[in-house]
Design a protein around this motif. Structure first.
Motif, PDB file in Angstrom:
ATOM      1  N   ASN A  81      26.942  44.892  49.333  1.00 42.16           N
ATOM      2  CA  ASN A  81      25.381  44.672  49.174  1.00 42.16           C
ATOM      3  C   ASN A  81      25.022  43.597  50.534  1.00 42.16           C
ATOM      4  O   ASN A  81      25.776  42.968  51.139  1.00 42.16           O
ATOM      5  N   ALA A 117      29.117  35.469  45.235  1.00 44.25           N
ATOM      6  CA  ALA A 117      29.536  36.699  46.193  1.00 44.25           C
ATOM      7  C   ALA A 117      30.961  36.275  47.131  1.00 44.25           C
ATOM      8  O   ALA A 117      31.745  37.108  47.320  1.00 44.25           O
ATOM      9  N   ASP A 156      32.081  43.606  47.615  1.00 46.75           N
ATOM     10  CA  ASP A 156      30.794  43.313  47.319  1.00 46.75           C
ATOM     11  C   ASP A 156      29.710  42.587  48.374  1.00 46.75           C
ATOM     12  O   ASP A 156      28.748  42.763  48.534  1.00 46.75           O
ATOM     13  N   ASN A 211      33.912  35.993  44.893  1.00 40.51           N
ATOM     14  CA  ASN A 211      34.624  37.352  44.517  1.00 40.51           C
ATOM     15  C   ASN A 211      35.567  37.775  45.645  1.00 40.51           C
ATOM     16  O   ASN A 211      36.452  38.478  45.578  1.00 40.51           O
TER      17      ASN A 211
END
Length: 468
Positions: free
Chosen positions: A369, A330, A365, A333
């Motif tokens: 999330n 995560a 993301d 990215n």
């Protein structure tokens, strides 16, 4: 496992491993459908025994469990650290909170009230005397997560028992030991079958609890995906779902920067970031963002990472390496999409170094999330309006925190941020065990917090007397 007062070994075993060094702490049975059926049957039979107990007696017995937990505090805190990997000083805090939660439940067992209902307020109601009673639901199925396994379990089972329900609890397979030891303490005090534990996989054990016609309520803490599945499969059961969070901490231009930094430290890195109401997004006014980021990096760099049994350790490992890899991916990215690493962003096995990222955007993301790791992602905004909009830009709505010295701005944010709890000048991880706890949107339904949980563990019956 504990079923009807008996310890059940089972044929298939699961190794519970220490996240710090990979050592096997202990093994637990992998329950199958016949074990779940026996546990539910035991809980159904025990309903009569607890129903015959007075509220006074239930309260006193919960006080007995409270005393037993105090006596076993250090032993269970060490076990909690071994199976979860959280620093021992955090485990001791969880034990203190668990002890308090039991005491609050013992007190609340004597405060379950109905009310009189004026039927003469309706047509043809004159001459009636009516009142409500709160009665237990019956059998409560509790499904709990690994991050605060003892306290979150007690938040389910203690109010359930206070309201004279019986319980079947499925602990997390990664961290079942502390709960299963605690259940034995409860069983020493209450009649056999009032509490039962079944350790196993959610796809088998959890599903059997959710779909059983003999279970009257499911109380679940865990992921949104599993929560939605439970909601769709539970039928006519009462359901409490405590799901994920993407909790914002808003720092406005008039905030006390040092206090806000301390709030992030307490909220983003607690339990290695594995907290549903942890600080997942740091929304900072651009006018103070540079100062805030500099101070946050300075404080973050002081944290000690290491053996969780060492009392000086601040940050321990994640629950397993795959969880740390997910955090690593995560962050990677986000960096590819333009986020800037100010400190951290390094993984070593199950450990992930506390990380501060700047220039994070709301479409990454990492913040779309729920990232379960020790990450403080800074999102810059230019006004109160933009801060509120950014805080609400999520499918979650568990907790939120706002730092400001303006009464007007604080109250406005508290009113307009869509979350079950909004704290002004405090991080969203703050919780007392008597407060109502539960989120909006995809963060769940129903409330925990002892008084509110007891309410969720009962149903209302109206009794009317015709006096004419």
């Amino acid at each position: 496992m504990l079923i009807n007062g008996n310890k059940i070994a089972g044929d298939d075993l699961f190794e519970v491993k220490n996240p710090y060094n990979g050592d096997v702490v202990d093994t637990v049975p992998i329950a199958h459908l016949q074990d779940v059926d026996l546990a539910i049957e035991s809980a159904v039979k025990a309903k009569k025994a607890i129903a015959e107990m007075s509220a006074f007696k239930v309260s006193n017995k919960l006080y007995e469990v409270y005393e037993k937990l105090k006596e076993n505090k250090k032993e269970l805190a060490k076990l909690l650290t071994l199976e979860v990997g959280k620093p021992i000083k955090e485990s001791l805090v969880e034990l203190d909170r668990s002890i308090e939660t039991l005491k609050l439940s013992a007190e609340e067992a004597k405060r379950i009230y109905g009310e009189t209902v004026p039927l003469d307020a309706g047509i043809n109601g004159k001459g009636f005397f009516a009142f409500t009673q709160k009665v237990p639901l019956g059998v409560v199925g509790a499904i709990t997560p690994f991050n605060y396994p003892l306290n979150l379990s007690i938040h389910k089972l203690a109010p359930a028992i206070a309201a004279k329900n019986t319980v079947v609890i499925k602990p997390p397979l990664d961290a079942p030991l502390t709960i299963m030891k605690f259940a034995e303490l409860v069983d020493e005090v209450f009649p056999a079958g009032v509490i039962n534990t079944v350790s196993g996989y959610g796809t088998e054990v959890g599903d059997a609890l959710v779909t059983s016609p003999d279970v009257d309520k499911i109380s679940f803490t865990g992921s949104v995906a599993t929560g939605l599945s439970i909601a769709n499969r539970a039928g006519m059961k009462k359901v409490t779902l405590e799901l994920g969070g993407n909790d914002p901490l808003v720092v406005l231009d008039d905030a006390n920067v040092d206090e806000a930094v301390l709030g992030v430290m307490r909220g983003a890195y607690l339990n290695a970031g594995q907290v549903c109401m942890g600080v997942k997004r740091v929304i900072v006014d651009n006018s103070i963002a540079d100062e805030f980021a500099e101070k946050l990096v300075k404080q973050t760099s002081k944290l000690k990472i290491g053996n969780p049994l060492d009392e000086s350790t601040d940050v321990g490992p994640l629950i397993h390496e795959s969880a740390a890899i997910m955090v690593e991916e995560a962050v990677s990215n986000a960096i590819k999409d333009g986020a800037e690493v100010l400190c951290g962003a390094q993984r070593d096995g199950t450990f992930y170094k506390p990380t501060v990222l700047d220039n994070v955007t709301s479409d990454m993301d990492l913040v779309v999330n729920e990232t379960f790791g020790p990450i403080a992602p800074i999102i810059r905004v230019n006004s109160v309006d933009e801060a509120i909009k950014e805080a609400n830009n999520t499918d979650y709505g568990l907790n939120a925190g706002v730092y400001t010295e303006s009464f007007r701005n604080g109250l406005r944010c508290a009113n307009e941020i869509e979350a079950g709890t909004v704290f002004v000048n405090k991080q969203p991880t703050f919780r007392t065990d008597n407060m109502p706890f539960g989120g909006f949107k995809n963060s769940g339904t129903g409330k925990e917090g002892i008084k509110y949980a007891v309410e969720e563990m009962t149903k209302s019956k109206l009794i009317g007397l015709n006096l004419r």
